[in-house]
Design a protein around this motif. Structure first.
Motif, short mmCIF file in Angstrom:
data_model
loop_
_atom_site.label_atom_id
_atom_site.label_comp_id
_atom_site.label_asym_id
_atom_site.label_seq_id
_atom_site.Cartn_x
_atom_site.Cartn_y
_atom_site.Cartn_z
N GLY A 176 42.85 5.74 -67.09
CA GLY A 176 43.10 5.73 -68.53
C GLY A 176 41.84 5.92 -69.35
N ARG A 177 40.75 6.33 -68.70
CA ARG A 177 39.46 6.53 -69.38
C ARG A 177 39.07 8.00 -69.30
NH1 ARG A 177 36.26 1.93 -68.40
NH2 ARG A 177 34.46 3.01 -69.28
N THR A 178 38.71 8.58 -70.43
CA THR A 178 38.26 9.97 -70.44
C THR A 178 36.73 9.99 -70.42
OG1 THR A 178 38.36 10.02 -72.85
CG2 THR A 178 40.28 10.84 -71.65
N PRO A 179 36.14 10.98 -69.74
CA PRO A 179 34.67 11.03 -69.67
C PRO A 179 34.07 11.64 -70.93
CG PRO A 179 35.58 12.88 -68.48
CD PRO A 179 36.76 12.06 -68.95
N TYR A 180 32.79 11.39 -71.10
CA TYR A 180 32.02 12.16 -72.09
C TYR A 180 31.42 13.33 -71.34
CZ TYR A 180 28.67 13.46 -75.66
OH TYR A 180 27.96 14.16 -76.61
N TYR A 181 31.78 14.54 -71.78
CA TYR A 181 31.27 15.77 -71.15
C TYR A 181 29.99 16.20 -71.86
CZ TYR A 181 35.90 16.36 -68.97
OH TYR A 181 37.05 16.19 -68.24
N VAL A 182 28.93 16.43 -71.11
CA VAL A 182 27.65 16.81 -71.70
C VAL A 182 27.49 18.33 -71.81
CG1 VAL A 182 25.14 16.68 -71.45
CG2 VAL A 182 26.55 14.68 -70.93
N GLY A 183 27.95 19.07 -70.79
CA GLY A 183 27.74 20.51 -70.75
C GLY A 183 28.62 21.26 -71.74
N LYS A 184 28.47 22.60 -71.74
CA LYS A 184 29.28 23.43 -72.61
C LYS A 184 30.76 23.14 -72.40
CE LYS A 184 27.38 26.98 -70.62
NZ LYS A 184 27.09 28.35 -70.18
N PRO A 185 31.59 23.05 -73.47
CA PRO A 185 31.32 23.48 -74.84
C PRO A 185 30.68 22.44 -75.74
CG PRO A 185 33.61 22.87 -74.66
CD PRO A 185 33.02 22.71 -73.28
N ASN A 186 30.21 21.32 -75.22
CA ASN A 186 29.50 20.37 -76.07
C ASN A 186 28.23 21.02 -76.59
OD1 ASN A 186 28.27 18.19 -77.28
ND2 ASN A 186 28.62 16.78 -75.58
N SER A 187 28.08 21.07 -77.90
CA SER A 187 26.88 21.69 -78.47
C SER A 187 25.62 20.89 -78.16
CB SER A 187 27.04 21.86 -79.99
OG SER A 187 27.25 20.61 -80.62
N LEU A 188 25.80 19.67 -77.62
CA LEU A 188 24.65 18.86 -77.19
C LEU A 188 23.81 19.63 -76.17
CD1 LEU A 188 23.38 15.93 -77.28
CD2 LEU A 188 24.71 15.50 -75.21
N MET A 189 24.46 20.39 -75.30
CA MET A 189 23.70 21.15 -74.30
C MET A 189 22.86 22.22 -74.97
SD MET A 189 24.85 22.73 -70.69
CE MET A 189 23.79 23.81 -69.73
N MET A 190 23.40 22.86 -76.02
CA MET A 190 22.64 23.86 -76.75
C MET A 190 21.45 23.22 -77.47
SD MET A 190 23.90 26.84 -76.32
CE MET A 190 25.38 27.50 -75.56
N GLY A 218 27.68 27.61 -78.82
CA GLY A 218 26.64 28.27 -79.60
C GLY A 218 26.94 28.20 -81.08
N LEU A 219 28.18 28.50 -81.43
CA LEU A 219 28.63 28.46 -82.82
C LEU A 219 28.42 27.08 -83.44
CD1 LEU A 219 30.37 29.90 -85.14
CD2 LEU A 219 32.32 28.80 -84.05
N GLU A 220 28.84 26.04 -82.71
CA GLU A 220 28.76 24.68 -83.24
C GLU A 220 27.31 24.17 -83.34
OE1 GLU A 220 31.38 22.26 -80.92
OE2 GLU A 220 33.18 23.11 -81.84
N ALA A 221 26.41 24.79 -82.58
CA ALA A 221 25.00 24.41 -82.66
C ALA A 221 24.25 25.27 -83.68
CB ALA A 221 24.34 24.54 -81.29
N GLY A 222 24.95 26.20 -84.34
CA GLY A 222 24.33 27.00 -85.38
C GLY A 222 23.65 28.26 -84.91
N LEU A 223 23.93 28.70 -83.66
CA LEU A 223 23.32 29.91 -83.12
C LEU A 223 24.19 31.12 -83.43
CD1 LEU A 223 22.09 27.53 -81.40
CD2 LEU A 223 21.99 29.13 -79.49
#
Length: 268
Positions: A176-190, A218-223
């Motif tokens: 019942g727990r969802t992970p926090y995804y770090v890689g794309k599409p998370n703009s955190l990776m960008m 890329g879009l969400e990170a402003g690239l």
């Protein structure tokens, strides 16, 4: 392109842009040679957390593509950086391979299956039911759930393989727990990649083959973004997305003229 500022830095995805499996795609080596000729900093970004940058460099060299280790940024490295920022010197139970465990060791994390701070799920070609069961019980016991990337499947010479997102869904269903995804599409990776190059989003271009990971992050990170049609997203799918890439081109070969066109030396 609405933004006509010069492009100081370039990001590119790997699979589907530079290579397909270990086969080089047309123009890949020439594109990177052009960046080097124009003295443009670049990073190859990949959600693949199986391999270390050294492994990936060797894999690309087999395809006659020369990328320095320092120019490879993986979801494993981004995940390690995220954890180091969040909880320095912590502990993790890892379901993954050398790319992920090495990245975590290098930031000073301890690998533990007893009361770890995090369960970290990455890509692996040999998912173990025992390891997944252990991950489920540790998350139930209070460990925080992190995953390197949400890709549900990946390619192999023999066909589709289940990937991190599919295994994360299994663990999420059980806990019942969802992970926090770090890689794309998370703009955190960008943003972590921008920090690595000390680059600015408004003067960086992202090239990818997937609208739902490369382009949206890329879009969400402003690239600015370039979608190439040599990988996952098919031409007939492009218009179905509620966002669009800055440019859509057939392959990385078609990007080569833009390196000179958008070079800072041409500004003004």
């Amino acid at each position: 392109m609405t933004n006509t500022r010069p492009v100081e830095s370039w990001f590119t995805d790997m699979d589907g842009v530079l290579v397909h499996e270990e086969t080089p795609l047309p123009g890949a080596a020439d594109f990177l040679d052009t960046l080097k000729k124009h003295d443009r900093p670049f990073l190859v970004l990949t959600n693949n957390s199986i391999y270390t940058p050294r492994d990936l460099r060797a894999r690309l060299l087999r395809a006659s593509i020369d990328v320095p280790e320092s120019a490879i940024w993986t979801s494993a490295l981004a995940t390690a950086q995220f954890l180091d920022d969040q909880r320095p010197g912590g502990s993790a139970y890892v379901v993954g391979e050398a790319g992920l465990t090495t990245a975590l060791h290098e930031i000073g994390y301890t690998m533990s299956d007893r009361d770890p701070d995090y369960v970290v799920l990455g890509e692996t070609r040999t998912y173990s039911f025992e390891a997944i069961t252990r991950a489920i019980r540790l998350i139930e016991g209070g460990a925080r759930f992190i995953a390197t990337n949400p890709d549900p499947s990946g390619p192999s010479p023999d066909g589709t393989l289940p990937a991190t997102g599919s295994v994360a869904a299994l663990i999420s269903t059980a806990t019942g727990r969802t992970p926090y995804y770090v890689g794309k599409p998370n703009s955190l990776m960008m943003r972590s990649a921008l920090n690595r190059l000390e680059a600015h989003s408004e003067t960086t271009m992202m090239i990818g083959d997937r609208m739902d990971t490369d382009i949206v992050s890329g879009l969400e990170a402003g690239l600015r973004t370039i979608l190439v049609l040599s990988g996952s997203t098919r031409p007939d799918q492009v218009d179905s997305f509620p966002y669009q890439a800055t440019k859509v081109l057939d392959s990385i070969e078609d990007v080569i003229p833009l390196v000179a066109e958008l070079d800072p030396s041409n500004a003004g």
